[in-house]
Design an enzyme around this catalytic site. Structure first.
Site, PDB file in Angstrom:
ATOM      1  CG  ASP A 155      36.115  32.421  48.013  1.00  0.00           C
ATOM      2  OD1 ASP A 155      35.280  33.263  48.402  1.00  0.00           O
ATOM      3  OD2 ASP A 155      36.494  32.320  46.831  1.00  0.00           O
TER       4      ASP A 155
ATOM      5  CE1 TYR B   8      34.181  47.579  45.668  1.00  0.00           C
ATOM      6  CE2 TYR B   8      33.516  49.885  45.648  1.00  0.00           C
ATOM      7  CZ  TYR B   8      34.267  48.854  46.195  1.00  0.00           C
ATOM      8  OH  TYR B   8      35.097  49.105  47.276  1.00  0.00           O
TER       9      TYR B   8
ATOM     10  CG  ASP C 286      43.239  37.541  51.728  1.00  0.00           C
ATOM     11  OD1 ASP C 286      42.958  37.197  50.560  1.00  0.00           O
ATOM     12  OD2 ASP C 286      43.409  38.724  52.052  1.00  0.00           O
TER      13      ASP C 286
ATOM     14  CE  LYS D 245      32.680  47.292  49.158  1.00  0.00           C
ATOM     15  NZ  LYS D 245      33.265  46.501  50.242  1.00  0.00           N
TER      16      LYS D 245
ATOM     17  CB  THR E 114      44.639  48.997  49.319  1.00  0.00           C
ATOM     18  OG1 THR E 114      43.459  49.021  48.495  1.00  0.00           O
ATOM     19  CG2 THR E 114      44.361  49.731  50.600  1.00  0.00           C
TER      20      THR E 114
END
Ligand SMILES: NC(=O)c1ccc[n+]([C@@H]2O[C@H](COP(=O)([O-])OP(=O)(O)OC[C@H]3O[C@@H](n4cnc5c(N)ncnc54)[C@H](O)[C@@H]3O)[C@@H](O)[C@H]2O)c1
Length: 247
Positions: A61, A154, A37, A158, A189
């Site tokens: 990264d 986004y 992370d 995906k 989250t």
């Protein structure tokens, strides 16, 4: 014997949310963990080590191809094998419409969510091909299946994850490497940080189950897709969205 005893599992985006929940479950089931992370990775690494797990923590990264190469070398030197990779790290940015998103933001979203997934696969596939065994689980989204408002880059990123999962699943199927994805719906989250209560409430009528997911409801499926139980699945996507895409 614990289900993942002796197995080595890499999880990206392990510092928070779904990735952290997956790391906890893999470790509970006996896996040696490699946690990646850009932040928060030491905290979860310390937690798992305190419970007796063997852990490599990498502040890294996922867009950095050279860092992936070094990491895989380190993991093979220390643990000797890589059994599974979970490409989970991802970002969403507010105001992401086709008319308004800047080139910088478009590139960032595509680079983390799509290119980062490919770089992870590229890094681990050679050792998986060599030993003719491996599992990869990529984290997509309902955004790959529906036109989610304010999520242009986004959704595109995906969609790329689904297409790459299908392609690579087919490519490496004869080598006993299974590559699948999950498509979570709204999950509580940090990724939801910039989403207002009002915006989130609009998703409830689109979610037949009538509530949002906890990270563990997503990570359990990820763990299954990395287990022996998924041996005849590859190139597949599993929706974990309370029925949203089925609606
Ligand atoms: N939460 C949701 O509603 C939802 C829905 C569908 C899909 N997803 C997907 O699930 C995955 C996990 O997200 P989450 O909800 O747990 O969010 P999160 O923000 O809690 O966790 C994502 C983690 O990825 C890390 N990360 C971001 N960019 C990175 C980079 N360049 N390199 C390494 N790590 C990086 C972050 O630091 C963070 O710890 C993402 O791919 C996300 O797109 C989430």
């Amino acid at each position: 014997m614990a289900e993942f005893a002796g197995k080595v599992v890499i999880v990206t985006g392990a510092g928070d949310g779904i990735g952290r929940a997956a790391a906890r479950e893999f470790a509970e089931k006996g896996a040696k963990m490699v946690l990646i992370d850009v932040k928060g990775v030491e905290t979860i690494a310390d937690e798992l080590k305190a419970k007796g797990s063997e852990v490599i923590a990498a502040s890294m990264d996922v867009r950095d191809g050279a860092a992936w190469g070094e990491l895989v070398e380190d993991v093979l030197a220390k643990f000797g094998t890589i059994d599974a990779l979970v490409n989970n790290a991802g970002v969403a940015v507010p105001g992401d419409t086709a008319a308004d998103v800047s080139e910088d933001v478009w590139d960032k979203i595509m680079d983390v969510n799509a290119k980062g997934v490919w770089l992870g696969m590229k890094a681990v596939l050679p050792t998986m091909i060599e030993k003719k065994s491996g599992k990869i689980c990529n984290v997509a989204s309902t955004a790959a299946h529906i036109g989610l408002k304010n999520a242009a880059a986004y959704c595109a990123s995906k969609g790329a994850v689904l297409a790459l999962t299908r392609q690579a699943g087919v490519q490496y199927a004869p080598l006993n490497i299974q590559i699948n994805s999950v498509s979570p719906g709204t999950t509580m989250t940090g990724l939801q940080r910039d989403v207002t209560e009002e915006q989130r409430a609009a998703f409830l009528p689109l979610t037949p189950i009538g509530r949002f997911a906890a990270s563990e409801e997503v990570s359990g499926v990820i763990v299954f897709l990395c287990s022996n139980g998924s041996s005849f699945m590859t190139g597949a996507d599993v929706s974990i969205d309370g029925g949203m895409v089925a609606l």
